[in-house]
Design an enzyme around this catalytic site. Structure first.
Site, mmCIF file in Angstrom:
data_model
loop_
_atom_site.group_PDB
_atom_site.id
_atom_site.type_symbol
_atom_site.label_atom_id
_atom_site.label_comp_id
_atom_site.label_asym_id
_atom_site.label_seq_id
_atom_site.Cartn_x
_atom_site.Cartn_y
_atom_site.Cartn_z
ATOM 1 C CG ASP A 158 -7.740 0.835 -3.404
ATOM 2 O OD1 ASP A 158 -7.960 0.895 -4.631
ATOM 3 O OD2 ASP A 158 -7.695 -0.227 -2.764
ATOM 4 N NE ARG A 197 13.928 -10.345 -5.603
ATOM 5 C CZ ARG A 197 14.858 -9.767 -4.834
ATOM 6 N NH1 ARG A 197 14.580 -8.651 -4.189
ATOM 7 N NH2 ARG A 197 16.047 -10.295 -4.693
ATOM 8 C CE LYS A 215 -10.143 -6.922 -7.866
ATOM 9 N NZ LYS A 215 -10.075 -6.155 -6.644
ATOM 10 C CE1 TYR A 230 -10.902 -6.812 -2.289
ATOM 11 C CE2 TYR A 230 -8.785 -6.917 -1.184
ATOM 12 C CZ TYR A 230 -9.724 -7.482 -2.011
ATOM 13 O OH TYR A 230 -9.482 -8.697 -2.570
#
Ligand SMILES: *Cc1c(COP(=O)(O)O)cnc(C)c1O
Length: 433
Positions: free
Chosen positions: A223, A98, A248, A151
């Site tokens: 973004d 992590r 994406k 978005y």
């Protein structure tokens, strides 16, 4: 435990309510994290070379040509790990996945190099990258400015979670520079915009917005999911941080969910710490898939740039199409404003949503599915997917008109895609060009 005792133990150190995080990290470190085995390429190399080579972990034991999958949740502690604990350098030593894993570092270095940034953090999704960034860069009582058509997930985060955490948000038209300027307040800390918007492909003027952010002493987060560093590098235009849904284009094969934040290391160290608390970890297999996918990012995006431009041109001349949304159609953007515009083309078909639904069903090559950026073409309708929660009036305000289809163009033969679109559009009423 009394508060006195807590501060005596140092629990309160580093906890601030003011925006001092700008200068908090005085450490010299400005790149990485990487190990001596990670391949560092000069940032001046071409994107084609960086995409293939930057960040690769060169395994000294086996000579493996690609980065191995470090499928482990934890690493044996040694002297370096103990000094990392005492020096606060936990981001630079493999201790626990992590916190860091050589596979994360490899793909982080690749994407940092492609975006021209010092450092990057890979996360479990685009949304965790965005949430971690926005939370880190703002304090209670602060103010955020964003586009009203960002978005959906980002919009909900800004609309629901930010106010409940004491951050006020103003949504503006991302193309309206005066509206952005007028929204600035003394407590504005972050401006968050997309380099190319969904589904109408508006291109906000990033340089001008960066200028506004700079004079307001606020940070600009861009973004860059839709354009990718192949088409635009927002950091070079004055943005402070870049975020991505790597689900994406960067992953590129519709087989992994992930995100990135890229920028100066002093910001990234703080954002990384936030991702630890949110648990936004990208697991080792995810990092492997991302790194493998990202090696062909330039090839894929160049093809998608070309395919989408040809399809936008074809659609703009089709008698069953009433409108095409693409940066170069209708002179919405000067040709050559950037290298290309990625794979998304949106268009409105005559006859409204029912007819659009039929056209999608008639298509033989693309799948009807949401998402974008993969090698395969996908089509979907914003009105019954991403924007289904909006009223007809709200849809009209944003410009989501009846009959709107969003096509995420893949890397297939553009001639075959155009032929397919032609038969799908023309089939039912016999109209053929
Ligand atoms: C998909 C997307 C996101 C969210 O990314 P996930 O990986 O699905 O969490 C954020 N911004 C844009 C522009 C997107 O297209």
């Amino acid at each position: 435990m009394s508060s006195e005792r807590r501060s005596a133990l140092g629990f309160e150190e580093g906890r601030t309510s003011e925006a001092v995080w700008f200068n908090e990290l005085t450490r010299k470190r400005s790149t990485g994290p990487v190990s001596p085995q990670h391949r560092i390429m000069p940032r001046s190399a071409s994107p084609d070379t960086l995409a293939v080579h930057a960040g690769t972990y060169e395994d000294p034991t086996t000579g493996s040509v690609g980065t191995p999958i470090f499928q482990t949740s934890t690493f044996k502690l040694n002297d370096d790990s103990y000094s990392a604990f005492s020096d606060g350098a936990l981001r630079d030593v493999p201790i626990y996945t992590r916190y860091g894993n050589p596979g994360q570092w490899a793909v982080q270095e690749k994407v940092a190099a492609l975006e021209g940034g010092e450092s990057a953090v890979v996360t479990a999704s685009g949304m965790s990258a965005i949430a971690s960034t926005v939370f880190t860069l703002t304090n209670k009582g602060s103010h955020i400015i964003s586009g009203y058509d960002v978005y959906g997930g980002t919009y909900n985060l800004l609309r629901e979670d930010m106010p409940s955490c004491g951050r006020d948000v103003t949504f503006v038209d991302p193309l309206n520079i005066d509206a952005i300027k007028n929204a600035i307040r003394p407590e504005t800390q972050v401006l968050l915009f997309e380099s190319l918007t969904n589904p109408l492909l508006k291109m906000p003027p990033i340089e001008a917005i960066a200028e506004i952010a700079r004079s307001a002493n606020a940070l600009l987060v861009v973004d860059n999911t839709f354009l990718t560093p192949i088409n635009m590098r927002p950091l070079s235009l004055g943005a402070d941080l870049v975020v991505h849904s790597a689900t994406k284009y960067i992953g590129g094969h519709s087989d992994v969910t992930a995100g990135f934040v890229v920028g100066r290391r002093k910001f990234l160290d703080k954002i990384w710490a936030q991702t630890l608390r949110f648990g936004a970890t990208a697991d080792p297999l995810c990092c492997f898939l991302l790194e493998r996918g990202a090696k062909t990012l330039p090839l894929r995006v160049e093809r998608q740039n070309r395919n989408s431009a040809a399809i936008a041109d074809f659609l703009s001349r089709h008698d069953q199409v009433t409108r095409v949304h693409y940066p170069t159609v209708n002179d919405e953007v000067e040709a050559g404003a950037c290298q290309g515009y990625g794979g998304v083309v949106s268009f409105e078909v005559a006859g409204g949503d029912d007819r659009a639904f039929e056209v999608m069903r008639n298509l033989r090559i693309p799948y009807v599915a949401t998402s974008l950026g993969g090698v395969e073409s996908l089509v979907s309708m914003p009105s019954n997917t991403s924007h289904s929660s909006l009223t007809a009036r709200q849809k009209a305000l944003i410009g989501i008109n009846p009959g709107l289809i969003r096509m995420a163009v893949g890397i297939e033969s553009v001639d075959e895609l155009i032929e397919d679109l032609d038969q799908a559009l023309g089939r039912d009423n016999g109209v053929r060009r």
